[in-house]
Write an enzyme that holds these catalytic residues in place. Structure first.
Site, short mmCIF file in Angstrom:
data_model
loop_
_atom_site.label_atom_id
_atom_site.label_comp_id
_atom_site.label_asym_id
_atom_site.label_seq_id
_atom_site.Cartn_x
_atom_site.Cartn_y
_atom_site.Cartn_z
N HIS A 156 46.27 36.76 40.58
CA HIS A 156 45.64 38.00 40.10
C HIS A 156 45.89 38.12 38.60
CE1 HIS A 156 44.17 42.09 40.15
NE2 HIS A 156 45.30 42.55 39.65
N CYS A 194 39.02 39.97 38.82
CA CYS A 194 40.06 40.49 37.93
C CYS A 194 40.15 39.67 36.66
CB CYS A 194 41.40 40.51 38.65
SG CYS A 194 41.89 38.91 39.35
#
Length: 1002
Positions: free
Chosen positions: A833, A460
């Site tokens: 994330h 990510c």
């Protein structure tokens, strides 16, 4: 006597008269009498019991039979024995057809047999009777009797276990009894009927439990038959959920072996297994089952152990909403919650399952709060813990999560160790690459028209950077316009990636090829990385690749409108320098001799540290007081005359026109505290009418709390003087020794795209780990940046009026518009994330517009904070807003802005590049891709359509193979459509008690 009794029963006398006469007959029957009289009375009472058309007649027949069984045992044994042994044909008729001696249908044959057996248990013929019944009950069960008849058989065999089939017939009997249960249906939704049905099912399953206790060898064959029933894909009625009552009696110590045999049986197809586990999950609706949730979870874990991930994914996505809906009902809530917890905590490769529940969670929470029971309170706490685990695992969806977070905000929040423990112990596999091919298969492109990037295993950090660079439209167009054969392999791969993001029909594409080419060699595969570190490495690689002679950017050179000077200035720069490159002057002044040394260096991003707590600003968070901004000396020298020609100035309030005025502060548009005096250097620093600027209307919302930071705070701290003392003393060449000194940084050239990295990660010497600064930082949508200009340029800058310069200050204000924000969710750089918010930032010069050297915005819309924002989170792309960008940390404290992209507005310093880009856009329109790239995209789009067609056919074939759900079994769609005061989430009849069956499952 039998004639008298028959006459009395059939007469029309009043009931009290009948009862008196019948009582006299029964008393007489207790006296000794001959066998013929006994037989006559037994025949009459049998007739009344089996074929009586009223309950009164059947009760009289039963009472007379019991009297003769007690007072005339020999005659009764002879009668009952003869009727069973000599009248076998009639008996078979009784059992098989349900008819009485007169050929009329009777529903009381089993009751009659049970009544008679109690009086012949000690007779010599008892064994013969039991042997006969063992055959007949097996035959009866094979005919699939009704739940009521099965319950009577179970009652008979429970009271008289001698009648239970033995040997191989016993296994067959158990299997056939399970098939009977599989066909049970409750035909009514009335509470009394439901209670009666449940009682009947419990009697039948209780008989199985009794048999299994004495004959454990019958358990596994019975379970095999059960699995055959629930895994069948043939066109038939869906097996009854009453089968859940069978599983509850299987000893738990057999669970591991049973599950292992099932999941390793190659003869069981995936469709059969999927059908079976789907039907088992439906069993959470069964109100009185025990250990059902344990068996369901055990089978799910068994499938994960043999890597049957496709089955688990399909079943979870198709059943999780139905399981969730059962949390409404206290009687099945505990088991349903256990299954839901495992399904969600194990489904860690994708957010799909959790997101299916998002619309329903707030309504369920409201209903449970209203119920106000111990069960509801416990379930609320467990549900909140589960939701926070999902927030932690699938961050990056603030717009979707805000309503859920609001609903559970008053409930306890688990700590991170607890969350990691739950996620760790429930994952299907520790090898994430095993699930790579099961990442979300999106059915269609996002409604935004944008394309997502597939997460290849903690990538990510790369996806968010790529999407931010892609949304930098000037950079994207320049990359897409590169010529074929440019001898820059990494830039070519980026061009291909951008082209697919622009023109692919897929909802998301894989950046695997670009990842392998741009991978920093020190990164650990599969581990989370720092997106800022990756961005720096990527830009440096692209810059060095072009700098070595493999230049690819030729579009500006083709423009005949560029002067030779502009051509020389820009075509000697790489694309990265032109788009992201800026320059900074670092000056160090010796505090002893006041000698100043200067060094100019290039940068592609500014790393902004957080000021220490004692530097926290009070008052405005967007416009700093002038006396605290810019390069200033800390202690004035003893001889002020020594300041002549020095860049350092004393701390004092500025005076208009004073050549000694300090450099301009970093500013934002329209974010001034109410009642605060306007900064004399910022009042009209940009050519925007502040009374009309739509950004001003958003000032109140975007302003951070009094003790929070803003991006201008961090930039001003970055540009403020630093004292070099003690161990950090400066070696002054003039003094030839270490001396106290001051160091300041000044921006001398603003980049076209300004990249700001907020240094949130610091090393904690106590824990020996990197920790994250979670301070909320307000982000201005428009930023003023002070850039130092040469003295001979100041007058021209002031004349042009587009970049405001303080007279005599040597600084001008360069305007920047926010275009992307990369957000880090988590508390550590090694975990968490990344996702990003982005918008298109462009400026155009419409054809025929008068040219004054500065392109003008196409419309006021491009100054408006409501310009469309997008949220990029790996494969998912959705519409968003600047309000969401500004408030994300307020709702989710661990989600903080980390890397910011700003685009410079057209002005004196940047107008040549803006003008060239605008001219190139007019001449060439949309970037024209070279032939090979266009063919590759076209072929992949055709391949994607073929894949979609194939998947649709396979899906249709699979769905057609599955049996339809039972209509009488309540599902979530029906629950959510109910018209109730709690928003359609309450049970239909409003039953809230743990014993209520209103609107439950039938």
């Amino acid at each position: 006597m039998d004639k008298i009794l028959e006459a009395v029963v059939m007469s029309s006398y009043p009931n009290n008269v009948k009862q008196g006469l019948v009582r006299r007959v029964i008393e007489a029957a207790k006296q000794p009498m001959d066998s013929e009289q006994c037989w006559s009375m037994l025949e009459l009472s049998t007739k009344l019991y089996l074929t009586g058309d009223t309950k009164y007649k059947r009760e009289i027949g039963k009472e007379v039979l019991e009297v003769y069984g007690h007072y005339h045992p020999e005659e009764f044994e002879e009668f009952f024995n003869v009727r069973f042994l000599l009248g076998l044909a009639c008996l078979l008729s009784l059992l098989q057809e349900g008819c009485g001696p007169l050929g009329k249908r009777s529903h009381y044959v089993l009751d009659y047999i049970q009544l008679g057996l109690q009086f012949v248990l000690e007779s010599p013929s008892a064994n013969s009777i039991f042997s006969l019944l063992r055959i007949e009950v097996l035959r009866k069960v094979c005919e699939r009797p009704s739940p009521k008849q099965c319950a009577k058989i179970s009652k008979l065999l429970t009271q008289h276990p001698q009648c239970i089939p033995t040997g191989k017939h016993q296994v067959l009997f158990c299997q056939q009894l399970i098939r009977c249960i599989g066909q049970f249906q409750c035909v009514s939704e009335g509470e009394e009927d439901i209670m009666e049905f449940l009682e009947q099912v419990n009697k039948v399953s209780g008989l199985l439990q009794r048999i299994w206790r004495t004959q454990t060898s019958a358990i596994l064959p019975s379970l095999k038959e059960l699995f055959t029933i629930i895994s069948s894909t043939e066109e038939q009625e869906v097996p009854s959920n009453a089968l859940a009552s069978v599983v509850q009696f299987v000893p738990l110590e057999l669970m591991d072996g049973v599950i292992r045999n099932l999941t390793n049986d190659d003869s069981i197809t995936d469709v059969q297994m999927m059908t079976a586990i789907g039907r088992m999950i439906d069993w959470v609706s069964w109100p009185l089952g025990k250990n059902i949730d344990k068996w369901i979870i055990a089978l799910l874990k068994g499938l994960a152990a043999v890597k049957k991930f496709s089955i688990l994914i399909e079943v979870t996505l198709s059943k999780i909403e139905k399981v969730f809906s059962k949390l409404l009902y206290p009687i099945v809530r505990e088991g349903a919650l256990s299954v839901l917890q495992y399904m969600l905590l194990s489904f860690q490769h994708s957010h799909e399952a959790f997101h299916l529940l998002l619309p329903h969670i707030p309504r369920l929470v409201a209903t449970l709060k209203k119920e106000d029971s111990n069960s509801a309170t416990s379930s609320l706490e467990q549900l909140a813990e589960l939701v926070h685990c999902m927030f932690f695992r699938f961050s990056g969806f603030p717009d979707l999560y805000e309503p859920v977070l609001e609903a559970i905000k008053a409930l306890p929040i688990p700590n991170e160790d607890r969350i990691k423990h739950l996620l760790g112990q429930n994952a299907w596999t520790s090898q994430k690459n095993e699930l790579a091919c099961f990442y979300p298969r999106l059915a269609s492109k996002s409604e935004t028209g944008k394309i997502g990037l597939i997460n290849l295993g903690n990538t990510c950090y790369m996806n968010s950077i790529i999407q931010s660079l892609f949304m930098a439209s000037d950079f994207r167009h320049s990359v897409l316009n590169l010529t074929e054969g440019n001898s820059q392999p990494l830039m070519t791969k980026l061009q291909w990636l951008f082209a697919f993001l622009e023109h692919s029909q897929r909802p998301a594409i894989s950046p695997e090829s670009f990842l392998s080419a741009s991978w920093p060699p020190w990164f650990t595969p599969g581990a989370q990385q720092d997106c800022s570190e990756y961005l720096k490495y990527l830009l440096d690689r692209l810059h060095e690749e072009e700098k070595t002679g493999k230049r690819i950017y030729q579009k500006l050179k083709e423009s005949s409108l560029m002067s030779q000077a502009v051509e020389h200035h820009y075509l000697n720069k790489t694309l990265i320098e032109k788009m992201f490159g800026g320059k900074m002057m670092t000056k160090i002044r010796c505090l002893k001799c006041l000698n100043v040394s200067s060094r100019e260096e290039a940068f592609t991003d500014l790393s902004l540290a957080f000021p220490p707590p004692d530097r926290r600003m009070h008052g405005s968070t967007s416009v700093l007081p002038v006396e605290e901004i810019g390069p200033q000396f800390i202690e004035p020298p003893e001889n002020p005359s020594q300041l002549t020609g020095s860049p350092w100035i004393q701390r004092k309030a500025p005076v208009a026109g004073d050549p000694a005025a300090p450099p301009m502060p970093v500013e934002t548009l329209g974010f001034q505290e109410p009642g605060e005096a306007a900064n004399p250097l910022s009042g009209d620093a940009v050519d925007v009418d502040s009374t009309k600027d739509p950004l001003l209307a958003f000032g109140e919302q975007a302003r951070a709390a009094k003790d929070s930071r803003s991006v201008p705070d961090l930039i001003n701290y970055f540009l403020s003087p630093e004292r070099l003392t003690a161990e950090n003393k400066y070696h002054c060449e003039k003094c030839a020794s270490l001396q106290d000194a001051e160091k300041v940084a000044e921006l001398t050239e603003g980049p076209h795209y300004l990249i700001l990295t907020l240094l949130r990660f610091s090393f904690d010497p106590r824990t020996m780990k990197r920790k994250k600064i979670l301070d909320n930082v307000s982000i201005p949508v428009v930023l003023k940046l002070p850039v130092l200009v040469a003295p001979d340029e100041t007058e021209e800058v002031c004349r042009r009026g587009k970049d405001r310069a303080a007279p005599g200050s040597g600084f001008m204000s360069v305007m920047y518009d926010l275009c992307s924000v990369v957000v880090h969710s988590g508390i550590s750089s090694e975990s968490g994330h990344y996702y990003c918010y982005s918008r298109e930032c462009t400026d155009t010069v419409p054809h025929g517009q008068p040219r004054d050297g500065v392109p003008k915005p196409a419309s006021d819309k491009q100054l408006d904070f409501e310009i469309q924002w997008y949220l990029f989170n790996d494969t998912r792309v959705s519409f968003s807003s600047f309000e969401s960008v500004s408030n994300v940390t307020s709702f989710f404290p661990k989600d903080t802005a980390y890397v910011l992209f700003y685009r410079q507005r057209p002005g004196r310093q940047s107008c040549l590049l803006h003008e060239a880009l605008a001219e190139a856009g007019r001449l060439h329109g949309e970037p024209s891709l070279h032939k090979d790239l266009m063919e590759a995209i076209s072929k992949d789009n055709i391949l994607y359509l073929q894949e979609q067609e194939k998947e649709a056919r396979n899906r249709a074939a699979y769905i057609s193979a599955l049996p339809k759900s039972p209509l009488w079994w309540r599902d979530f769609d029906r629950d959510k459509d109910d018209d109730s005061s709690s928003g359609g989430c309450s049970p239909a009849a409003g039953g809230g008690g743990s014993g209520s069956f209103h609107g439950l499952v039938f």
